[in-house]
Design a protein around this motif. Structure first.
Motif, PDB file in Angstrom:
ATOM      1  N   ALA A   1     -24.257 -89.897  22.315  1.00 12.28           N
ATOM      2  CA  ALA A   1     -25.395 -90.107  21.407  1.00 12.28           C
ATOM      3  C   ALA A   1     -26.015 -88.778  20.963  1.00 12.28           C
ATOM      4  O   ALA A   1     -26.702 -88.715  19.946  1.00 12.28           O
ATOM      5  CB  ALA A   1     -26.447 -90.982  22.090  1.00 12.28           C
ATOM      6  N   GLU A   2     -25.752 -87.713  21.710  1.00 14.03           N
ATOM      7  CA  GLU A   2     -26.271 -86.391  21.309  1.00 14.03           C
ATOM      8  C   GLU A   2     -25.459 -85.820  20.138  1.00 14.03           C
ATOM      9  O   GLU A   2     -25.895 -84.899  19.472  1.00 14.03           O
ATOM     10  CB  GLU A   2     -26.199 -85.405  22.478  1.00 14.03           C
ATOM     11  N   PHE A   3     -24.245 -86.366  19.935  1.00  8.42           N
ATOM     12  CA  PHE A   3     -23.348 -85.782  18.933  1.00  8.42           C
ATOM     13  C   PHE A   3     -22.990 -86.729  17.781  1.00  8.42           C
ATOM     14  O   PHE A   3     -22.745 -86.284  16.671  1.00  8.42           O
ATOM     15  CB  PHE A   3     -22.034 -85.347  19.610  1.00  8.42           C
ATOM     16  N   PHE A   4     -22.911 -88.032  18.082  1.00  9.46           N
ATOM     17  CA  PHE A   4     -22.303 -88.955  17.109  1.00  9.46           C
ATOM     18  C   PHE A   4     -23.212 -90.126  16.774  1.00  9.46           C
ATOM     19  O   PHE A   4     -24.163 -90.432  17.492  1.00  9.46           O
ATOM     20  CB  PHE A   4     -20.981 -89.509  17.669  1.00  9.46           C
ATOM     21  N   ASP A   5     -22.835 -90.825  15.681  1.00  7.94           N
ATOM     22  CA  ASP A   5     -23.499 -92.077  15.300  1.00  7.94           C
ATOM     23  C   ASP A   5     -22.986 -93.171  16.241  1.00  7.94           C
ATOM     24  O   ASP A   5     -21.792 -93.499  16.235  1.00  7.94           O
ATOM     25  CB  ASP A   5     -23.111 -92.379  13.840  1.00  7.94           C
ATOM     26  N   MET A   6     -23.876 -93.757  17.030  1.00  8.39           N
ATOM     27  CA  MET A   6     -23.438 -94.704  18.059  1.00  8.39           C
ATOM     28  C   MET A   6     -22.941 -96.028  17.475  1.00  8.39           C
ATOM     29  O   MET A   6     -22.340 -96.833  18.188  1.00  8.39           O
ATOM     30  CB  MET A   6     -24.537 -94.922  19.092  1.00  8.39           C
ATOM     31  N   ASN A   7     -23.156 -96.236  16.186  1.00  3.08           N
ATOM     32  CA  ASN A   7     -22.590 -97.403  15.516  1.00  3.08           C
ATOM     33  C   ASN A   7     -21.076 -97.333  15.487  1.00  3.08           C
ATOM     34  O   ASN A   7     -20.400 -98.343  15.304  1.00  3.08           O
ATOM     35  CB  ASN A   7     -23.083 -97.443  14.069  1.00  3.08           C
ATOM     36  N   ASN A   8     -20.549 -96.117  15.624  1.00  2.00           N
ATOM     37  CA  ASN A   8     -19.092 -95.917  15.560  1.00  2.00           C
ATOM     38  C   ASN A   8     -18.456 -95.796  16.931  1.00  2.00           C
ATOM     39  O   ASN A   8     -17.258 -95.579  17.046  1.00  2.00           O
ATOM     40  CB  ASN A   8     -18.775 -94.614  14.790  1.00  2.00           C
ATOM     41  N   TYR A   9     -19.261 -95.885  17.987  1.00  2.00           N
ATOM     42  CA  TYR A   9     -18.788 -95.516  19.330  1.00  2.00           C
ATOM     43  C   TYR A   9     -18.363 -96.731  20.157  1.00  2.00           C
ATOM     44  O   TYR A   9     -19.095 -97.716  20.265  1.00  2.00           O
ATOM     45  CB  TYR A   9     -19.906 -94.773  20.060  1.00  2.00           C
ATOM     46  N   VAL A  10     -17.179 -96.631  20.753  1.00  2.56           N
ATOM     47  CA  VAL A  10     -16.637 -97.731  21.564  1.00  2.56           C
ATOM     48  C   VAL A  10     -16.121 -97.149  22.889  1.00  2.56           C
ATOM     49  O   VAL A  10     -15.477 -96.102  22.893  1.00  2.56           O
ATOM     50  CB  VAL A  10     -15.454 -98.423  20.826  1.00  2.56           C
ATOM     51  N   VAL A  11     -16.401 -97.832  23.999  1.00  4.34           N
ATOM     52  CA  VAL A  11     -15.840 -97.405  25.281  1.00  4.34           C
ATOM     53  C   VAL A  11     -14.725 -98.385  25.669  1.00  4.34           C
ATOM     54  O   VAL A  11     -14.856 -99.588  25.441  1.00  4.34           O
ATOM     55  CB  VAL A  11     -16.946 -97.304  26.362  1.00  4.34           C
ATOM     56  N   LEU A  12     -13.637 -97.840  26.191  1.00  2.61           N
ATOM     57  CA  LEU A  12     -12.492 -98.677  26.612  1.00  2.61           C
ATOM     58  C   LEU A  12     -12.241 -98.392  28.094  1.00  2.61           C
ATOM     59  O   LEU A  12     -12.114 -97.239  28.499  1.00  2.61           O
ATOM     60  CB  LEU A  12     -11.278 -98.325  25.762  1.00  2.61           C
ATOM     61  N   SER A  13     -12.189 -99.451  28.898  1.00  5.52           N
ATOM     62  CA  SER A  13     -12.030 -99.255  30.348  1.00  5.52           C
ATOM     63  C   SER A  13     -11.425-100.512  30.971  1.00  5.52           C
ATOM     64  O   SER A  13     -11.452-101.577  30.363  1.00  5.52           O
ATOM     65  CB  SER A  13     -13.414 -98.968  30.942  1.00  5.52           C
ATOM     66  N   GLY A  14     -10.933-100.385  32.187  1.00  4.17           N
ATOM     67  CA  GLY A  14     -10.369-101.548  32.867  1.00  4.17           C
ATOM     68  C   GLY A  14      -9.262-101.138  33.809  1.00  4.17           C
ATOM     69  O   GLY A  14      -8.976 -99.946  33.966  1.00  4.17           O
ATOM     70  N   PRO A  15      -8.626-102.110  34.460  1.00  9.95           N
ATOM     71  CA  PRO A  15      -7.566-101.795  35.430  1.00  9.95           C
ATOM     72  C   PRO A  15      -6.284-101.382  34.721  1.00  9.95           C
ATOM     73  O   PRO A  15      -5.488-102.225  34.316  1.00  9.95           O
ATOM     74  CB  PRO A  15      -7.375-103.125  36.181  1.00  9.95           C
ATOM     75  N   SER A  16      -6.085-100.090  34.555  1.00  6.15           N
ATOM     76  CA  SER A  16      -5.008 -99.638  33.668  1.00  6.15           C
ATOM     77  C   SER A  16      -4.468 -98.289  34.110  1.00  6.15           C
ATOM     78  O   SER A  16      -4.953 -97.252  33.673  1.00  6.15           O
ATOM     79  CB  SER A  16      -5.568 -99.507  32.242  1.00  6.15           C
TER      80      SER A  16
ATOM     81  N   GLU B   1     -22.044-109.913  35.128  1.00  7.15           N
ATOM     82  CA  GLU B   1     -20.776-110.514  34.671  1.00  7.15           C
ATOM     83  C   GLU B   1     -19.765-109.404  34.326  1.00  7.15           C
ATOM     84  O   GLU B   1     -18.573-109.558  34.560  1.00  7.15           O
ATOM     85  CB  GLU B   1     -20.980-111.384  33.423  1.00  7.15           C
ATOM     86  N   THR B   2     -20.261-108.329  33.736  1.00  7.36           N
ATOM     87  CA  THR B   2     -19.350-107.230  33.374  1.00  7.36           C
ATOM     88  C   THR B   2     -18.792-106.596  34.640  1.00  7.36           C
ATOM     89  O   THR B   2     -17.603-106.301  34.740  1.00  7.36           O
ATOM     90  CB  THR B   2     -20.103-106.149  32.559  1.00  7.36           C
ATOM     91  N   LEU B   3     -19.675-106.407  35.625  1.00  8.97           N
ATOM     92  CA  LEU B   3     -19.241-105.765  36.873  1.00  8.97           C
ATOM     93  C   LEU B   3     -18.320-106.686  37.675  1.00  8.97           C
ATOM     94  O   LEU B   3     -17.564-106.228  38.528  1.00  8.97           O
ATOM     95  CB  LEU B   3     -20.464-105.322  37.688  1.00  8.97           C
ATOM     96  N   SER B   4     -18.384-107.997  37.389  1.00  3.88           N
ATOM     97  CA  SER B   4     -17.446-108.934  38.034  1.00  3.88           C
ATOM     98  C   SER B   4     -16.153-109.048  37.237  1.00  3.88           C
ATOM     99  O   SER B   4     -15.234-109.760  37.646  1.00  3.88           O
ATOM    100  CB  SER B   4     -18.047-110.345  38.112  1.00  3.88           C
ATOM    101  N   GLY B   5     -16.093-108.397  36.081  1.00  5.23           N
ATOM    102  CA  GLY B   5     -14.941-108.554  35.187  1.00  5.23           C
ATOM    103  C   GLY B   5     -13.944-107.404  35.287  1.00  5.23           C
ATOM    104  O   GLY B   5     -13.900-106.688  36.297  1.00  5.23           O
ATOM    105  N   LEU B   6     -13.164-107.232  34.213  1.00  2.00           N
ATOM    106  CA  LEU B   6     -12.075-106.249  34.223  1.00  2.00           C
ATOM    107  C   LEU B   6     -12.554-104.831  34.517  1.00  2.00           C
ATOM    108  O   LEU B   6     -11.937-104.109  35.295  1.00  2.00           O
ATOM    109  CB  LEU B   6     -11.376-106.253  32.853  1.00  2.00           C
ATOM    110  N   ALA B   7     -13.672-104.446  33.866  1.00  2.00           N
ATOM    111  CA  ALA B   7     -14.141-103.061  34.010  1.00  2.00           C
ATOM    112  C   ALA B   7     -14.828-102.826  35.354  1.00  2.00           C
ATOM    113  O   ALA B   7     -15.103-101.681  35.714  1.00  2.00           O
ATOM    114  CB  ALA B   7     -15.095-102.711  32.865  1.00  2.00           C
ATOM    115  N   GLY B   8     -15.114-103.891  36.105  1.00  2.00           N
ATOM    116  CA  GLY B   8     -15.755-103.756  37.411  1.00  2.00           C
ATOM    117  C   GLY B   8     -14.767-104.106  38.513  1.00  2.00           C
ATOM    118  O   GLY B   8     -13.972-103.270  38.956  1.00  2.00           O
ATOM    119  N   VAL B   9     -14.793-105.385  38.920  1.00  5.79           N
ATOM    120  CA  VAL B   9     -13.908-105.833  40.014  1.00  5.79           C
ATOM    121  C   VAL B   9     -12.432-105.522  39.707  1.00  5.79           C
ATOM    122  O   VAL B   9     -11.688-105.061  40.582  1.00  5.79           O
ATOM    123  CB  VAL B   9     -14.080-107.347  40.264  1.00  5.79           C
ATOM    124  N   GLY B  10     -12.015-105.761  38.466  1.00  9.74           N
ATOM    125  CA  GLY B  10     -10.606-105.544  38.098  1.00  9.74           C
ATOM    126  C   GLY B  10     -10.185-104.120  38.403  1.00  9.74           C
ATOM    127  O   GLY B  10      -9.159-103.873  39.050  1.00  9.74           O
TER     128      GLY B  10
END
Ligand SMILES: NC(=O)c1ccc[n+]([C@@H]2O[C@H](COP(=O)([O-])OP(=O)(O)OC[C@H]3O[C@@H](n4cnc5c(N)ncnc54)[C@H](O)[C@@H]3O)[C@@H](O)[C@H]2O)c1
Length: 331
Positions: A121-136, A232-241
Motif C-alpha cells: 500500500a506504500e507503493f501501489f494502488d491496492m485496487n490492483n493488488y492480489v495475494v496468492l497463497s495456499g498448500p503449494s 474460516e480463512t484460517l481453517s481453509g487452504l491458506a491456513g490449515v491447508g
C-alpha cells in the motif's frame, strides 16, 4: 494472452512461471542475482532452486525491472518476504496503473511488523493488488501435480482475473476477500513448521507433531482474529491447508531447517545448510513481537523464537511447553 513479469526467480517464481507459460502466457522473469538468471537462461532449467523442471519457450529472461515489466499486464512478486519492500520499490517506476499486482511471498516484515499488503500500500494502488497463497510446494507445482490455492484482494474484479489467469486442470484457484487471513495463514504456519521439524529432529513422534499443529493453529487463530483475519480463512487452504503441507512434507525448508536444529545443529548453520529462504526464522521474530504488542498468548511461537535465536535449546523449549499450567482447550 496475458503477459506476466515475474520478480524473483526462486523455486516459487519459477514454478508459477511454468504454470502460466504452460497456458501460453508470455512470461518474463527477473532476479537480483544476474548469474543465477544467466544459468537459468542457458540451461533452460532453474538448477539452483527447482532442478528437473524444464522451462518452456514462453519463458524469457529479463535483466532489469524495465525489461521484465514493459508492456506486461500482470506483475508477480516472488521474492522472499523480507525483500518485498526493496523489490516493490525497484519495480514501482515500471508498474502502470492498469497492471495487476500479485504477491506470493509469505511473511511479516521484521522491524515494522507489516503484512506484505501493508507494505504494498506504500507503493501501489491496492485496487490492483492480489495475494496468492495456499498448500503449494514449488517442486510439485513444477511437476504438474494437483494443487489448490486461494487468492484474495480488496477488489473482487482483480481477484477474479487472477483466478482465471492461474486456473489449470492441475492448479485450482479459490477466491476469498480476506486478505489479512490469507496473508497471516501463510506467514504464521512457517513458524509452526520449524517446530514440527525440531520435534522430528529430536526423535519425537506423530503425537508431538499433531499437538504442535493443533495448538499452533489455535495460536495462529488467536493472533489472526485479533488482527482482523476471519476464522474460516484460517481453517481453509491458506491456513490449515498450508499448515498441514508445511509441517508434514519433506519439501518444506522450514521443517527441514527445524529438523537440523532438533538434531543439534546451531540455527544459523541450519539455515545455511538449507540454502534457500527459511521464512519462518524471520517471521518468528516479527510474530513474537507482534503478539507481545497485541497482548496475544503464543507459547509455541515464543519457544520457537527463542530456539531460533539460540537463546533456548530444543529440549528446554519442550520442557517449557509441556510444563505450562493446566488449561481448558478452548481458553
Ligand atoms: N518454494 C515454495 O514452494 C513456495 C511456495 C509458496 C510460497 N513461497 C513463498 O515465495 C517466496 C519466495 O520463495 P522461494 O521458495 O521462491 O525462494 P528461493 O529461496 O527459492 O528464491 C528466492 C529468489 O528471490 C531472489 N530475490 C531476492 N531478493 C530479490 C529482489 N529484491 N528482487 C528480485 N529477486 C530477488 C533470490 O535471488 C532468489 O533467486 C517466499 O516468501 C516463500 O515463502 C514459496
Amino acid at each position: 494472452m496475458t503477459t506476466v513479469g515475474i520478480i524473483g526467480a526462486g523455486s516459487w517464481g519459477t514454478a508459477l512461471a511454468t504454470v502460466l507459460a504452460g497456458k501460453g502466457c508470455p512470461v518474463r522473469i527477473y532476479d537480483v542475482d544476474e548469474q543465477h538468471l544467466r544459468r537459468m537462461e542457458s540451461s533452460r532449467e532453474n538448477t539452483d532452486y527447482l532442478p528437473g523442471v524444464a522451462l518452456n519457450s514462453n519463458i524469457s529472461f529479463a535483466y532489469s525491472h524495465e525489461e521484465a515489466l514493459k508492456g506486461a499486464d500482470v506483475v508477480l512478486f516472488s521474492a522472499p518476504a523480507q525483500h518485498f519492500r526493496s523489490a516493490a520499490e525497484a519495480a514501482k517506476p515500471y508498474v502502470t496503473p492498469d497492471m495487476l499486482i500479485v504477491n506470493v511471498a509469505k511473511g511479516i516484515e521484521r522491524g515494522t511488523h507489516k503484512r506484505l499488503s501493508q507494505i504494498a500500500a506504500e507503493f501501489f494502488d491496492m485496487n490492483n493488488y492480489v495475494v496468492l497463497s495456499g498448500p503449494s510446494h514449488a517442486e510439485e507445482v513444477g511437476r504438474r501435480m494437483p494443487t489448490t490455492v486461494a487468492v484474495a484482494s480488496e477488489n473482487p474484479e482483480a481477484e477474479l482475473k487472477i483466478q482465471d489467469l492461474f486456473m489449470t486442470d492441475r492448479f485450482r484457484v479459490y477466491t476469498t476477500e480476506d486478505v489479512v487471513g490469507v496473508e497471516l495463514g501463510g506467514a504464521l504456519k512457517n513458524i509452526i513448521a520449524l517446530g514440527a521439524g525440531i520435534a522430528d529432529g529430536m526423535g519425537f513422534g506423530d503425537n508431538a507433531k499433531a499437538a504442535l499443529m493443533t495448538r499452533g493453529l489455535a495460536e495462529i487463530m488467536r493472533l489472526g482474529e485479533k488482527l482482523g483475519a476471519q476464522r474460516e480463512t484460517l481453517s481453509g487452504l491458506a491456513g490449515v491447508g498450508d499448515l498441514i503441507v508445511t509441517c508434514t512434507s519433506m519439501h518444506s525448508r522450514n521443517r527441514r531447517c527445524g529438523l537440523l536444529i532438533g538434531e543439534g545443529m546451531a540455527p544459523e548453520d541450519a539455515v545455511r545448510e538449507v540454502g534457500m529462504v527459511v521464512e519462518g526464522m524471520f517471521t518468528a521474530e516479527a510474530a513474537y513481537e507482534l503478539a507481545k504488542e497485541a497482548g496475544v498468548e503464543m507459547p509455541i511461537t515464543d519457544a520457537i523464537y527463542h530456539v531460533s535465536r539460540g537463546e533456548m535449546s530444543a529440549s528446554e523449549a519442550i520442557e517449557m511447553l509441556m510444563g505450562r499450567e493446566k488449561k481448558h482447550e478452548q481458553a
